[in-house]
Design a protein around this motif. Structure first.
Motif, PDB file in Angstrom:
ATOM      1  N   GLY B 140      34.644 -86.907 -36.730  1.00  0.00           N
ATOM      2  CA  GLY B 140      33.886 -87.789 -35.079  1.00  0.00           C
ATOM      3  C   GLY B 140      34.590 -88.440 -33.988  1.00  0.00           C
ATOM      4  N   GLY B 141      36.007 -88.283 -33.944  1.00  0.00           N
ATOM      5  CA  GLY B 141      37.064 -88.590 -32.833  1.00  0.00           C
ATOM      6  C   GLY B 141      36.989 -88.328 -32.059  1.00  0.00           C
ATOM      7  N   LYS B 142      38.188 -89.140 -30.924  1.00  0.00           N
ATOM      8  CA  LYS B 142      38.130 -87.823 -29.584  1.00  0.00           C
ATOM      9  C   LYS B 142      39.340 -87.809 -29.611  1.00  0.00           C
ATOM     10  N   ALA B 143      39.932 -86.701 -28.363  1.00  0.00           N
ATOM     11  CA  ALA B 143      41.565 -86.060 -28.788  1.00  0.00           C
ATOM     12  C   ALA B 143      42.412 -86.762 -27.760  1.00  0.00           C
ATOM     13  N   ILE B 144      43.368 -87.216 -27.649  1.00  0.00           N
ATOM     14  CA  ILE B 144      43.881 -86.859 -26.353  1.00  0.00           C
ATOM     15  C   ILE B 144      44.945 -84.861 -26.405  1.00  0.00           C
ATOM     16  N   TYR B 145      45.112 -84.582 -24.817  1.00  0.00           N
ATOM     17  CA  TYR B 145      45.627 -83.461 -24.776  1.00  0.00           C
ATOM     18  C   TYR B 145      46.589 -83.435 -24.056  1.00  0.00           C
ATOM     19  N   ILE B 146      47.580 -83.808 -24.402  1.00  0.00           N
ATOM     20  CA  ILE B 146      49.055 -83.858 -23.323  1.00  0.00           C
ATOM     21  C   ILE B 146      49.083 -82.111 -22.657  1.00  0.00           C
ATOM     22  N   ASP B 147      49.037 -81.529 -21.913  1.00  0.00           N
ATOM     23  CA  ASP B 147      49.400 -80.351 -21.634  1.00  0.00           C
ATOM     24  C   ASP B 147      50.490 -80.534 -20.993  1.00  0.00           C
ATOM     25  N   THR B 148      51.453 -80.051 -21.476  1.00  0.00           N
ATOM     26  CA  THR B 148      53.046 -79.721 -20.371  1.00  0.00           C
ATOM     27  C   THR B 148      53.641 -77.975 -19.378  1.00  0.00           C
ATOM     28  N   GLU B 149      52.542 -76.873 -19.933  1.00  0.00           N
ATOM     29  CA  GLU B 149      52.360 -75.801 -19.575  1.00  0.00           C
ATOM     30  C   GLU B 149      51.755 -75.245 -18.462  1.00  0.00           C
ATOM     31  N   GLY B 150      50.659 -75.980 -18.944  1.00  0.00           N
ATOM     32  CA  GLY B 150      50.036 -75.375 -17.887  1.00  0.00           C
ATOM     33  C   GLY B 150      48.817 -74.088 -18.350  1.00  0.00           C
ATOM     34  N   SER B 151      48.740 -74.118 -19.637  1.00  0.00           N
ATOM     35  CA  SER B 151      48.482 -73.590 -20.792  1.00  0.00           C
ATOM     36  C   SER B 151      47.270 -73.475 -20.871  1.00  0.00           C
ATOM     37  N   PHE B 152      45.988 -74.189 -20.948  1.00  0.00           N
ATOM     38  CA  PHE B 152      44.759 -75.242 -21.266  1.00  0.00           C
ATOM     39  C   PHE B 152      44.341 -74.430 -20.119  1.00  0.00           C
ATOM     40  N   MET B 153      43.087 -73.883 -20.333  1.00  0.00           N
ATOM     41  CA  MET B 153      41.900 -72.869 -19.993  1.00  0.00           C
ATOM     42  C   MET B 153      40.599 -73.952 -19.937  1.00  0.00           C
ATOM     43  N   VAL B 154      39.817 -74.416 -19.309  1.00  0.00           N
ATOM     44  CA  VAL B 154      38.963 -75.109 -19.483  1.00  0.00           C
ATOM     45  C   VAL B 154      38.188 -73.842 -20.708  1.00  0.00           C
ATOM     46  N   GLU B 155      38.038 -72.818 -19.605  1.00  0.00           N
ATOM     47  CA  GLU B 155      36.706 -72.080 -20.389  1.00  0.00           C
ATOM     48  C   GLU B 155      36.818 -71.528 -21.850  1.00  0.00           C
ATOM     49  N   ARG B 156      38.156 -71.297 -21.684  1.00  0.00           N
ATOM     50  CA  ARG B 156      38.792 -70.935 -23.278  1.00  0.00           C
ATOM     51  C   ARG B 156      38.112 -72.525 -24.286  1.00  0.00           C
ATOM     52  N   ALA B 157      38.698 -72.861 -23.334  1.00  0.00           N
ATOM     53  CA  ALA B 157      38.253 -74.589 -24.545  1.00  0.00           C
ATOM     54  C   ALA B 157      36.886 -75.165 -24.020  1.00  0.00           C
ATOM     55  N   LEU B 158      35.683 -74.442 -22.870  1.00  0.00           N
ATOM     56  CA  LEU B 158      33.727 -74.624 -23.217  1.00  0.00           C
ATOM     57  C   LEU B 158      33.743 -73.013 -24.552  1.00  0.00           C
TER      58      LEU B 158
END
Lengths: 295, 346
Positions: B140-158
């Motif tokens: 039940g916690g929150k997350a910090i996501y530090i992206d250095t490469e730009g691979s994080f895609m919001v639609e994939r996370a959704l």
């Protein structure tokens, strides 16, 4: 420093269409912004064609899947294919008659000779994008091809290879920073080399969804090695293969002595991408451009 | 000894120790008269010593377990604490098995692999799974996501968040169908909102952010995961001085370990691979060098075995070396196809 609120951005990354709905559907919308997409293929597979087509379709408005943007085309192989671009733009104009201006006006071309030249012009590119006075802002950068910059200047010694790989990260870091600040889509093309090594197990060099990349019947792997593979966000592989077809359209093996014709089939494969599964799509190149084929 | 921390004169200290009073607790139960006669000092001196000692024990210099150094625990307490910590599941049962239940809090885990093996996918899956509510066995916690490469895609996370919520509703429907079903209150958009996303573009920004994290987390106490994707990208550009790079990386890893221990959260670092020339052949190894390899508590390597993705525990103080298959599906990280399934113990 404040974190970005993911809900404040649009829930899908903006993408630039390739100009063909079948290809777009296969690639999950086509080329995403804010990341580097790499097109890997052997020569004559259609990389440059695809890049030219992309530069044209980037000018479409968002309702047609484009970015309403001009593009910056950095080419390292000379000469630049002006004639083919003219042919494609004529077709573009006839498909979208509501655009009265010459689409070639929105494609900016710069020849790049060496890696140092590329690093030198990066700050100029950045200021150019910021203060762009052309009709449409620049939102697409194409580098065709990045392999040609590196393949002649560096020896095969560990020292040179180390220097070369730190240059990869430098270039990729700058491109990604620009992509993020201006919301650009960056496309780079790469060549292939033949591969003679095994790639199994924990020491294998397999990168991505395809165990082996085959093109024209040869086993290939992308040039510039593992270091460059770490620098791009997505990699697409364009493969081609020649088929010999009997006159009744059956496949042929061995020589029958009958009349046969040769047909080239082309595929685009997703080697790795953060938002795509293992997909492939067949396409063909015509005088009007590159179009996906559904068989 | 605690007596040595009391602000008393050296002769008084010597008398206390030779009299057999070596810890604050031994002073707590003695009267000033008894102390004075034992040490052959005046009663006023004994009263003063006892006053200082009681002040010291009020400040917490001694705790009930008689420990010698403040902040130390004995191993029994540590075992209890560790067992009570929930781990972050990876949504793949085989992978959770070899990890001893999932990614552990209070530890730094490094995960590395070739491009395209699923590091970012695993990162996004963990950032979603850390938010699973306690009623469903999560943190039940929150997350910090530090992206250095730009691979994080919001639609994939959704997409992954939606699949997680569906799985939770399925689980609650399946298990609690006689009792009032525990409604899954968390929605995919809430999951996205609980991921604090930072995008950094240079190594100086990376260092500054990691320094800032302590302040950020003390303001957001419910953060339970810090995910860095990837830790290496900005450090592989040319550093003229490699020793500087090693020092900077050492500083970063110390800060991250401190964050993990202090705030009881999990730190996961994603790393790239490079080739190393050892024993006459090229081998794949995680980037950033040998000195960095000591900086993490656990190390997991992701690799291809035929057409399957495998994870291998390379280094861990508590887990045995094992490998397990997993797959990346449109719902996120899941078990791999049963027809291939094997867990290999080494």
């Amino acid at each position: 420093m404040r974190p970005q609120n993911l809900l404040h951005q649009p829930l899908t990354t903006q993408k630039c269409t390739l100009g063909c709905p079948i290809l777009d559907r296969c690639l999950g919308g086509a080329i995403p912004c804010n990341s580097i997409t790499e097109l890997v293929a052997e020569s004559g597979s259609g990389k440059t064609q695809l890049c030219l087509q992309l530069s044209l379709s980037a000018q479409l408005p968002a309702s047609h899947g484009g970015l309403s943007a001009s593009s910056l085309y950095l080419h390292t192989e000379f000469p630049f294919p002006f004639r083919r671009l003219h042919q494609l733009s004529t077709n573009f104009r006839s498909s979208y008659p509501c655009y009265d201006h010459d689409p070639c006006d929105n494609i900016l071309i710069q020849g790049v000779h060496t890696v140092d030249h590329l690093l030198d012009i990066m700050p100029r590119i950045e200021s150019f994008i910021k203060n762009s006075k052309s009709r449409l802002p620049i939102r697409l950068i194409v580098i065709d091809s990045v392999a040609a910059l590196f393949r002649s200047d560096f020896e095969n010694t560990p020292g040179d290879l180390k220097k070369r790989s730190s240059l990869f990260f430098k270039i990729s870091g700058k491109l990604k920073a620009m992509a993020m600040s201006f919301g650009l889509a960056v496309v780079v093309t790469n060549q292939v080399v033949d591969l003679v090594a095994p790639d199994e197990g924990i020491n294998g060099l397999r990168v991505g969804n395809l165990g082996c990349l085959y093109s024209s019947g040869r086993r290939v792997c992308p040039a510039l090695g593992l270091a460059w593979a770490n620098c791009v966000n997505s990699r697409l592989f364009l493969a081609k293969d020649d088929e010999y077809v009997h006159q009744n359209n059956q496949l042929v093996n061995g020589d029958d002595g009958d009349f046969v014709s040769r047909r080239t089939r082309r595929w685009i494969h997703v080697v790795f991408a953060p938002h795509l599964p293992n997909l492939s799509c067949e396409f063909e190149i015509t005088s009007k451009g590159i179009f996906g084929v559904e068989r | 000894m605690e007596i040595s921390r009391l602000p008393i004169s050296a002769s008084q200290r010597g008398k206390l120790i030779s009299g057999g009073y070596t810890s604050l607790s031994s002073l707590s139960s003695v009267s000033s008269f008894a102390l004075a006669s034992d040490l052959k000092i005046s009663e006023s001196e004994a009263v003063e010593i006892l006053k200082v000692a009681s002040r010291g024990s009020r400040l917490g210099w001694s705790d009930g377990t008689n420990s010698v150094i403040s902040g130390a625990q004995n191993a029994w307490d540590m075992l209890h604490e560790e067992e009570s910590l929930t781990r972050i599941t990876t949504s793949c049962a085989d992978l959770d098995n070899i990890l001893g239940g999932g990614i552990n809090c209070k530890e730094v885990t490094e995960i590395g692999g070739v491009p395209g093996i699923g590091k970012t996918q695993l990162g996004i899956q963990l950032a979603v799974n850390v938010q699973i509510p306690r009623e469903f066995g999560g943190l039940g916690g929150k997350a910090i996501y530090i992206d250095t490469e730009g691979s994080f895609m919001v639609e994939r996370a959704l997409q992954i968040a939606e699949a997680c919520v569906e799985d939770m509703s399925e689980y609650s429907r399946f298990l609690r169908n006689d009792v009032q079903a525990c409604q899954v209150k968390i929605q995919p958009k809430d999951i996205l909102e609980n991921i604090f996303y930072f995008r950094i573009c240079s190594y100086t920004e990376q260092i500054a952010l990691i320094n800032y994290l302590e302040k950020f987390i003390s303001e957001h106490k419910d953060v339970k995961l810090v995910m860095v994707d990837s830790i290496t990208f900005h450090f592989r550009q040319d550093f003229d001085d490699m020793a500087l790079r090693t020092r900077v990386l050492g500083g970063i890893s110390l800060k991250l370990m401190k964050l993990a221990k202090e705030f009881s959260l999990a730190v996961v670092l994603l790393n790239q691979v490079t080739t190393k020339y050892t024993e006459g052949s090229f081998q794949l190894t995680l980037a950033l060098g040998d000195s960095w390899s000591h900086s993490c508590t656990n190390r997991v390597i992701l690799y291809w075995n035929g057409d399957e993705r495998y994870a291998y525990i390379d280094k861990s103080p508590s887990l045995r070396s094992a490998s397990a298959p997993y797959s990346v599906t449109n719902r996120g990280i899941r078990n791999s196809d049963p027809s291939y399934k094997r867990i290999k113990m080494m």
